[in-house]
Design an enzyme around this catalytic site. Structure first.
Site, PDB file in Angstrom:
ATOM      1  N   CYS A 295       0.826  -1.206   0.000  1.00 39.46           N
ATOM      2  CA  CYS A 295       0.000   0.000   0.000  1.00 39.46           C
ATOM      3  C   CYS A 295       0.869   1.269   0.000  1.00 39.46           C
ATOM      4  CB  CYS A 295      -0.892  -0.010   1.238  1.00 39.46           C
ATOM      5  SG  CYS A 295      -1.899   1.474   1.381  1.00 39.46           S
TER       6      CYS A 295
ATOM      7  N   ASN B 103      -6.204  -3.204  12.612  1.00 40.05           N
ATOM      8  CA  ASN B 103      -7.147  -2.069  12.633  1.00 40.05           C
ATOM      9  C   ASN B 103      -8.515  -2.498  13.161  1.00 40.05           C
ATOM     10  OD1 ASN B 103      -9.243  -1.966  10.177  1.00 40.05           O
ATOM     11  ND2 ASN B 103      -7.427  -3.090   9.531  1.00 40.05           N
TER      12      ASN B 103
ATOM     13  N   THR C 145       0.598   1.703  10.432  1.00 39.27           N
ATOM     14  CA  THR C 145      -0.484   2.559   9.912  1.00 39.27           C
ATOM     15  C   THR C 145      -1.835   2.317  10.568  1.00 39.27           C
ATOM     16  OG1 THR C 145      -0.900   0.909   8.206  1.00 39.27           O
ATOM     17  CG2 THR C 145       0.525   2.749   7.594  1.00 39.27           C
TER      18      THR C 145
ATOM     19  N   HIS D 154       3.903  -7.980  13.761  1.00 39.11           N
ATOM     20  CA  HIS D 154       2.995  -7.721  12.640  1.00 39.11           C
ATOM     21  C   HIS D 154       3.819  -7.548  11.354  1.00 39.11           C
ATOM     22  CE1 HIS D 154       0.096  -5.658  10.072  1.00 39.11           C
ATOM     23  NE2 HIS D 154      -0.850  -6.056  10.898  1.00 39.11           N
TER      24      HIS D 154
ATOM     25  N   SER E  40     -10.007  -4.734   6.240  1.00 41.49           N
ATOM     26  CA  SER E  40      -9.810  -5.935   5.418  1.00 41.49           C
ATOM     27  C   SER E  40     -11.070  -6.786   5.321  1.00 41.49           C
ATOM     28  CB  SER E  40      -8.653  -6.759   5.997  1.00 41.49           C
ATOM     29  OG  SER E  40      -8.802  -6.908   7.394  1.00 41.49           O
TER      30      SER E  40
ATOM     31  N   CYS F  83      -2.594   5.762   8.668  1.00 38.44           N
ATOM     32  CA  CYS F  83      -3.114   6.031   7.321  1.00 38.44           C
ATOM     33  C   CYS F  83      -4.506   6.656   7.421  1.00 38.44           C
ATOM     34  CB  CYS F  83      -3.123   4.768   6.468  1.00 38.44           C
ATOM     35  SG  CYS F  83      -4.468   3.658   6.850  1.00 38.44           S
TER      36      CYS F  83
ATOM     37  N   GLU G  34       3.490  -5.764   8.742  1.00 40.95           N
ATOM     38  CA  GLU G  34       3.794  -4.389   8.314  1.00 40.95           C
ATOM     39  C   GLU G  34       4.930  -3.808   9.142  1.00 40.95           C
ATOM     40  OE1 GLU G  34       0.520  -1.464   8.186  1.00 40.95           O
ATOM     41  OE2 GLU G  34       2.028  -0.006   8.851  1.00 40.95           O
TER      42      GLU G  34
HETATM   43  S1  SF4 Z   1      -5.180   0.074   6.375  1.00 41.55           S
HETATM   44 FE1  SF4 Z   1      -4.167   1.895   5.498  1.00 41.55          FE
HETATM   45  S2  SF4 Z   1      -2.030   1.265   5.170  1.00 41.55           S
HETATM   46 FE2  SF4 Z   1      -3.223  -0.606   5.446  1.00 41.55          FE
HETATM   47  S3  SF4 Z   1      -3.763  -1.227   3.367  1.00 41.55           S
HETATM   48 FE3  SF4 Z   1      -5.469   0.039   4.143  1.00 41.55          FE
HETATM   49  S4  SF4 Z   1      -4.996   2.126   3.439  1.00 41.55           S
HETATM   50 FE4  SF4 Z   1      -3.118   0.933   3.249  1.00 41.55          FE
END
Ligand code: SF4
Length: 403
Positions: free
Chosen positions: A147, A316, A247, A175, A377, A285, A177
């Site tokens: 991303c 998230n 993020t 994680h 997601s 983000c 990321e």
């Molecule tokens: S949560 Fe934010 S950083 Fe992660 S894929 Fe979605 S837009 Fe990109």
């Protein structure tokens, strides 16, 4: 020479749109949106947050994976780990013949099967510099779905390393990321990182910065052994620090941690010297921020309970659940299967817990408003199925009521 690295789409959107719609679209969600994100039948109301589900980065990564299957119909296609943290999306890709590369016993991805004839998809949260170089050396075609918001964090961390600042990353060190982000410091030989999970860990770092004695250095090294550069030396590496975040963290906590580190550095080196010792950029983000803001707005309305939908390993989603649980009874479910309309139960993971628990009678019998949101997601069809099951718990067939 064959191009072996791709990070922009293949221009095949028209060919995959039907499959994407079949796999992830929800007519129920469209209808709830059209009704102002609220639907009421009898004395049960469901209010949907105005920002929820697939973010721009996930949309792009999933589309790109589908395009890759179309572009290379005859090739073996591998995916490094998971494309995103949602079990249904990963299962769809597996059903399309995209094979998952797992981690070996030592924790590193096992690329033993990958050859120069294969295609390898890199996930939305990216891979470490080391894994990227290993795959490049194998000569496989790489389709990079990292991303853009993650790439922005990488640039920030790399600039810290270039300028001699240790990256203090608010995130979870295991994680994907954060592993990938932390690895960006290795672009420079003196680059260092330290990952702090929460304010409690940040305060331990700040206490060292403000005190700086040798015993404390040993304790800090031990505490962060798995979450810092292998040769991390607190006395040397906490003189100049730059703050960044995974993020998908809770933005309020990330900002508070940055402020705490800033305060500690100002205390140690003086406010006048802060520029030489401290940098900070909020790298949450915008999609994460929008979903957190939207659920807080939702909770300003009359909502009795909240259902949060998303993978249990989705950062998230877990943070959305934590925000809600501070304010209302909250149930984090992985998908609609967590709700049993016949038994009247909900099977969910409580905030901070590792396993699921089943709660009977969660919806009660009187008037009730259920808030619903979903992590970045979570596809729309999983949101729609959940809303249908919430109504079904009260004996309402939602599709018929909406018709
Ligand atoms: S949560 Fe934010 S950083 Fe992660 S894929 Fe979605 S837009 Fe990109």
């Amino acid at each position: 020479m064959e191009q072996t690295y791709f990070r922009k789409g293949f221009g095949l959107k028209g060919q995959i749109q039907g499959a994407l719609s079949d796999d992830y679209h929800s007519a129920v969600v469209d209808e709830v949106r059209a009704r102002g994100y609220t639907v009421t039948v009898g004395d049960l109301t469901v209010r949907l947050a105005q920002e929820f589900g697939f973010c721009y980065g996930v949309d792009r990564a999933v589309e790109y994976a589908y395009e890759t299957r179309t572009k290379f119909p005859e090739r073996r296609i591998f995916l490094v780990g998971e494309i995103i943290h949602n079990p249904h999306v990963n299962a769809k890709l597996t059903a399309m013949g995209i094979e998952r590369i797992a981690r070996g016993p030592a924790g590193a991805f096992d690329f033993a099967q990958v050859t120069a004839q294969d295609v390898v998809i890199l996930p939305a949260f990216g891979v470490t510099r080391e894994d990227f170089e290993r795959l490049r050396a194998l000569g496989a075609v790489l389709v990079d779905t990292t991303c853009g918001s993650v790439l922005n964090v990488w640039k920030r961390v790399e600039s810290y390393a270039r300028d001699g600042f240790t990256s203090v990353i608010h995130g979870k060190y295991q994680h994907e990321e954060t592993r990938a982000t932390a690895s960006q410091v290795t672009a420079y030989p003196e680059g260092r990182y330290l990952v702090v999970r929460d304010m409690d860990e940040a305060r331990q770092v700040c206490a060292f910065i403000e005190g700086d004695d040798e015993g404390a250095a040993g304790a800090l090294r031990a505490r962060f052994r798995a979450a810092a550069s292998p040769d991390f030396d607190p006395a040397r590496d906490l003189v100049r620090v730059g703050v960044a975040n995974q993020t998908t963290m809770l933005s309020s906590e990330s900002l508070a941690i940055a402020a705490e580190l800033r305060r500690a550095m100002a205390g140690r080196f003086g406010a006048g010297a802060l520029r030489e010792h401290f940098r900070s950029f909020d790298t949450i983000c915008s999609a994460t921020q929008d979903r957190q803001d939207a659920v807080l707005r939702l909770l300003q309305d009359s909502v009795d309970v909240v259902v949060v939908i998303g993978g249990y390993n989705s950062s998230n989603t877990n943070h959305l659940a934590a925000l809600c649980a501070e304010r209302r009874p909250t149930y984090h479910i992985e998908d609609a299967g967590g709700i049993d309309p016949v038994a009247g139960t909900i099977r969910h993971k409580a905030v901070g817990a590792s396993g699921e628990v089943e709660v009977p009678g969660w919806l009660g019998t009187g008037p009730c408003t259920v808030g619903v949101t979903a992590g970045a997601s979570t596809p729309n069809n999983k949101v729609g199925e959940t809303i249908e099951r919430i109504f079904a718990t009260r004996g309402v067939a939602l599709a018929a009521s909406l018709a």
